[in-house]
Write an enzyme that holds these catalytic residues in place. Sequence first.
Site, PDB file in Angstrom:
ATOM      1  N   HIS A 144    -124.802  78.634-128.948  1.00  0.00           N
ATOM      2  CA  HIS A 144    -125.844  77.653-129.270  1.00  0.00           C
ATOM      3  C   HIS A 144    -125.463  76.239-128.877  1.00  0.00           C
ATOM      4  CE1 HIS A 144    -127.767  80.443-132.539  1.00  0.00           C
ATOM      5  NE2 HIS A 144    -128.019  80.850-131.307  1.00  0.00           N
ATOM      6  N   ARG A 195    -124.822  64.453-137.633  1.00  0.00           N
ATOM      7  CA  ARG A 195    -123.988  65.659-137.729  1.00  0.00           C
ATOM      8  C   ARG A 195    -122.700  65.502-136.934  1.00  0.00           C
ATOM      9  NH1 ARG A 195    -127.833  70.368-136.266  1.00  0.00           N
ATOM     10  NH2 ARG A 195    -125.930  71.608-136.524  1.00  0.00           N
ATOM     11  N   ASP A 222    -119.938  73.191-133.869  1.00  0.00           N
ATOM     12  CA  ASP A 222    -118.751  72.380-134.158  1.00  0.00           C
ATOM     13  C   ASP A 222    -117.567  72.905-133.341  1.00  0.00           C
ATOM     14  OD1 ASP A 222    -118.809  74.296-137.102  1.00  0.00           O
ATOM     15  OD2 ASP A 222    -117.156  74.427-135.681  1.00  0.00           O
ATOM     16  N   GLN A 254    -122.215  80.814-133.307  1.00  0.00           N
ATOM     17  CA  GLN A 254    -123.517  80.137-133.303  1.00  0.00           C
ATOM     18  C   GLN A 254    -123.300  78.656-133.659  1.00  0.00           C
ATOM     19  OE1 GLN A 254    -126.752  82.829-135.271  1.00  0.00           O
ATOM     20  NE2 GLN A 254    -124.790  83.326-136.230  1.00  0.00           N
ATOM     21  N   ALA A 280    -115.700  82.507-147.247  1.00  0.00           N
ATOM     22  CA  ALA A 280    -114.941  82.791-146.020  1.00  0.00           C
ATOM     23  C   ALA A 280    -113.453  82.494-146.214  1.00  0.00           C
ATOM     24  CB  ALA A 280    -115.502  81.959-144.867  1.00  0.00           C
ATOM     25  N   CYS A 338    -128.658  65.284-113.507  1.00  0.00           N
ATOM     26  CA  CYS A 338    -127.723  66.021-112.633  1.00  0.00           C
ATOM     27  C   CYS A 338    -127.222  67.304-113.271  1.00  0.00           C
ATOM     28  CB  CYS A 338    -126.533  65.115-112.278  1.00  0.00           C
ATOM     29  SG  CYS A 338    -125.374  64.860-113.646  1.00  0.00           S
TER      30      CYS A 338
HETATM   31  C1  BV8 Z   1    -134.476  82.340-127.673  1.00  0.00           C
HETATM   32  C2  BV8 Z   1    -129.729  74.444-133.009  1.00  0.00           C
HETATM   33  C3  BV8 Z   1    -135.392  83.283-125.662  1.00  0.00           C
HETATM   34  C4  BV8 Z   1    -128.414  73.900-133.048  1.00  0.00           C
HETATM   35  C5  BV8 Z   1    -130.252  76.685-133.582  1.00  0.00           C
HETATM   36  C6  BV8 Z   1    -136.361  87.814-131.183  1.00  0.00           C
HETATM   37  C7  BV8 Z   1    -135.602  87.784-130.018  1.00  0.00           C
HETATM   38  C8  BV8 Z   1    -135.285  86.581-129.405  1.00  0.00           C
HETATM   39  C9  BV8 Z   1    -135.740  85.397-129.954  1.00  0.00           C
HETATM   40  C10 BV8 Z   1    -136.486  85.408-131.107  1.00  0.00           C
HETATM   41  C11 BV8 Z   1    -136.792  86.617-131.725  1.00  0.00           C
HETATM   42  N1  BV8 Z   1    -137.511  86.325-132.833  1.00  0.00           N
HETATM   43  C12 BV8 Z   1    -137.676  84.985-132.940  1.00  0.00           C
HETATM   44  C13 BV8 Z   1    -137.079  84.398-131.892  1.00  0.00           C
HETATM   45  C14 BV8 Z   1    -137.069  82.954-131.628  1.00  0.00           C
HETATM   46  C15 BV8 Z   1    -135.907  82.211-132.280  1.00  0.00           C
HETATM   47  C16 BV8 Z   1    -135.537  82.724-133.633  1.00  0.00           C
HETATM   48  O1  BV8 Z   1    -134.641  83.536-133.788  1.00  0.00           O
HETATM   49  N2  BV8 Z   1    -136.224  82.227-134.644  1.00  0.00           N
HETATM   50  C17 BV8 Z   1    -135.912  82.621-135.995  1.00  0.00           C
HETATM   51  C18 BV8 Z   1    -135.956  81.394-136.903  1.00  0.00           C
HETATM   52  C19 BV8 Z   1    -136.894  83.695-136.399  1.00  0.00           C
HETATM   53  N3  BV8 Z   1    -134.748  82.252-131.404  1.00  0.00           N
HETATM   54  C20 BV8 Z   1    -134.634  81.328-130.433  1.00  0.00           C
HETATM   55  O2  BV8 Z   1    -135.483  80.500-130.209  1.00  0.00           O
HETATM   56  C21 BV8 Z   1    -133.374  81.392-129.590  1.00  0.00           C
HETATM   57  N4  BV8 Z   1    -133.726  81.393-128.200  1.00  0.00           N
HETATM   58  O3  BV8 Z   1    -134.984  83.212-128.334  1.00  0.00           O
HETATM   59  O4  BV8 Z   1    -134.635  82.260-126.282  1.00  0.00           O
HETATM   60  C22 BV8 Z   1    -134.645  84.579-125.621  1.00  0.00           C
HETATM   61  C23 BV8 Z   1    -135.297  85.766-125.950  1.00  0.00           C
HETATM   62  C24 BV8 Z   1    -134.595  86.972-125.909  1.00  0.00           C
HETATM   63  C25 BV8 Z   1    -133.263  86.996-125.556  1.00  0.00           C
HETATM   64  C26 BV8 Z   1    -132.649  85.813-125.240  1.00  0.00           C
HETATM   65  C27 BV8 Z   1    -133.316  84.599-125.293  1.00  0.00           C
HETATM   66  C28 BV8 Z   1    -132.519  80.148-129.798  1.00  0.00           C
HETATM   67  C29 BV8 Z   1    -131.821  80.222-131.136  1.00  0.00           C
HETATM   68  C30 BV8 Z   1    -130.887  78.999-131.312  1.00  0.00           C
HETATM   69  C31 BV8 Z   1    -131.618  77.934-132.000  1.00  0.00           C
HETATM   70  N5  BV8 Z   1    -130.717  76.843-132.386  1.00  0.00           N
HETATM   71  N6  BV8 Z   1    -129.747  75.551-133.945  1.00  0.00           N
HETATM   72  C32 BV8 Z   1    -128.218  73.136-134.291  1.00  0.00           C
HETATM   73  O5  BV8 Z   1    -129.064  72.294-134.630  1.00  0.00           O
HETATM   74  O6  BV8 Z   1    -127.200  73.430-134.898  1.00  0.00           O
HETATM   75  S1  BV8 Z   1    -130.336  77.899-134.724  1.00  0.00           S
HETATM   76  C33 BV8 Z   1    -129.387  77.531-136.101  1.00  0.00           C
HETATM   77  O7  BV8 Z   1    -129.329  78.745-136.843  1.00  0.00           O
HETATM   78  C34 BV8 Z   1    -127.935  77.181-135.856  1.00  0.00           C
HETATM   79  O8  BV8 Z   1    -127.573  77.143-134.496  1.00  0.00           O
HETATM   80  C35 BV8 Z   1    -127.186  78.285-136.566  1.00  0.00           C
HETATM   81  O9  BV8 Z   1    -126.027  78.597-135.945  1.00  0.00           O
HETATM   82  C36 BV8 Z   1    -128.157  79.367-136.453  1.00  0.00           C
HETATM   83  C37 BV8 Z   1    -127.935  80.570-137.321  1.00  0.00           C
HETATM   84  O10 BV8 Z   1    -127.767  80.125-138.653  1.00  0.00           O
HETATM   85  P1  BV8 Z   1    -126.437  80.554-139.431  1.00  0.00           P
HETATM   86  O11 BV8 Z   1    -125.276  80.128-138.633  1.00  0.00           O
HETATM   87  O12 BV8 Z   1    -126.536  81.992-139.790  1.00  0.00           O
HETATM   88  O13 BV8 Z   1    -126.526  79.616-140.695  1.00  0.00           O
HETATM   89  P2  BV8 Z   1    -127.394  79.856-142.003  1.00  0.00           P
HETATM   90  O14 BV8 Z   1    -127.378  78.597-142.788  1.00  0.00           O
HETATM   91  O15 BV8 Z   1    -128.688  80.487-141.634  1.00  0.00           O
HETATM   92  O16 BV8 Z   1    -126.557  80.967-142.803  1.00  0.00           O
HETATM   93  C38 BV8 Z   1    -125.278  80.643-143.285  1.00  0.00           C
HETATM   94  C39 BV8 Z   1    -124.758  81.876-144.002  1.00  0.00           C
HETATM   95  O17 BV8 Z   1    -123.445  81.591-144.470  1.00  0.00           O
HETATM   96  C40 BV8 Z   1    -125.579  82.260-145.212  1.00  0.00           C
HETATM   97  O18 BV8 Z   1    -125.859  83.653-145.180  1.00  0.00           O
HETATM   98  C41 BV8 Z   1    -124.686  81.911-146.410  1.00  0.00           C
HETATM   99  O19 BV8 Z   1    -124.811  82.846-147.465  1.00  0.00           O
HETATM  100  C42 BV8 Z   1    -123.320  82.004-145.813  1.00  0.00           C
HETATM  101  N7  BV8 Z   1    -122.338  81.113-146.435  1.00  0.00           N
HETATM  102  C43 BV8 Z   1    -122.545  79.882-146.978  1.00  0.00           C
HETATM  103  N8  BV8 Z   1    -121.375  79.395-147.435  1.00  0.00           N
HETATM  104  C44 BV8 Z   1    -120.421  80.322-147.173  1.00  0.00           C
HETATM  105  C45 BV8 Z   1    -121.028  81.411-146.529  1.00  0.00           C
HETATM  106  N9  BV8 Z   1    -120.350  82.503-146.146  1.00  0.00           N
HETATM  107  C46 BV8 Z   1    -119.023  82.517-146.388  1.00  0.00           C
HETATM  108  N10 BV8 Z   1    -118.368  81.509-146.997  1.00  0.00           N
HETATM  109  C47 BV8 Z   1    -119.027  80.403-147.401  1.00  0.00           C
HETATM  110  N11 BV8 Z   1    -118.362  79.406-148.005  1.00  0.00           N
END
Ligand code: BV8
Length: 241
Positions: free
Chosen positions: A108, A55, A93, A90, A219, A119
């Site tokens: 993120h 990536r 990049d 989120q 977008a 360290c």
């Molecule tokens: C945490 C790694 C404790 C980096 C990522 C409730 C509360 C708190 C936590 C949770 C909860 N329920 C569940 C959880 C746990 C979990 C979670 O949310 N799980 C999900 C799957 C249910 N969350 C965590 O573990 C987080 N940490 O909870 O710590 C805590 C608790 C409370 C308070 C604080 C902390 C950590 C989350 C981060 C995980 N890391 N990635 C990497 O590899 O890149 S997540 C990953 O998803 C990416 O980082 C990404 O940014 C993120 C979100 O995805 P999106 O950016 O939305 O991308 P996606 O593909 O899903 O959607 C794209 C959208 O764009 C689509 O809708 C599409 O239609 C649209 N699109 C496409 N093309 C276009 C477009 N729009 C416009 N124009 C276009 N051309």
Amino acid sequence: MNIVVLTGAGVSAESGLGTFRDKGGLWAKYDPMKLATPEAFAADPAAVYAFYNARRSNLLTAAPNVAHEALTRLQTGLAARGGRLSIVTQNVDDLHERAGSRDVLHMHGELLKARCLSCHAVSEWRADLGGTDRCPACSAVGWLRPHIVWFGEMPFNLGEIQTLLSEADLFVAIGTSGAVYPAAGFVQDARMYGVRTREMNLEPSDNHYRFDESAYGSATGIVPRWVDGVLAAIDARGEAA
Ligand code: BV8
């Protein structure tokens, strides 16, 4: 006028960077639980290094698109009118920064940085990262990990983000599926603070019903038009932003 924008992978999609949950997206090809968790890194660091190395090299060949550039225009335009645009992303990049946006909050983490588990220093890192690399800060070998927030890890800047939301006039989510928390909960936080909310996405997100207003499309198609409208409306009112 104070605006907080939360961006997701959709804002970088037209720059050629993969999204996560679209058809053919990253999580359709890879299991996030096998690549984006600390347990996965402990179990198979080579696979996790390889995932992020692929990536990172893709990112180095990508360029910001007109949606990133429009948000930079909004940030400078609001500042010139006494207002403020805060960009929370989120995305891992650097396309917002390369488009000229400032003070971007990467909740993120960042693909072009590595963190030392010895360290704790965070260093710029544009090459492939692996288990034999040396920390630029402490020279420890084999202790570097991607500076990325994995599932189960605490995102960065959460306190600052809550302060920005509480001070906003408008919260806008752009290009995010609303699937990952706590980012997906920011719209509820904004509503709790009495802040107007807007969603801009290719299609309705998982939490589209929580937004006061929405616009759907690519977008690069809808963000520049929206930015022009915001700045024109402020000028038409003839008041400071
Ligand atoms: C945490 C790694 C404790 C980096 C990522 C409730 C509360 C708190 C936590 C949770 C909860 N329920 C569940 C959880 C746990 C979990 C979670 O949310 N799980 C999900 C799957 C249910 N969350 C965590 O573990 C987080 N940490 O909870 O710590 C805590 C608790 C409370 C308070 C604080 C902390 C950590 C989350 C981060 C995980 N890391 N990635 C990497 O590899 O890149 S997540 C990953 O998803 C990416 O980082 C990404 O940014 C993120 C979100 O995805 P999106 O950016 O939305 O991308 P996606 O593909 O899903 O959607 C794209 C959208 O764009 C689509 O809708 C599409 O239609 C649209 N699109 C496409 N093309 C276009 C477009 N729009 C416009 N124009 C276009 N051309």
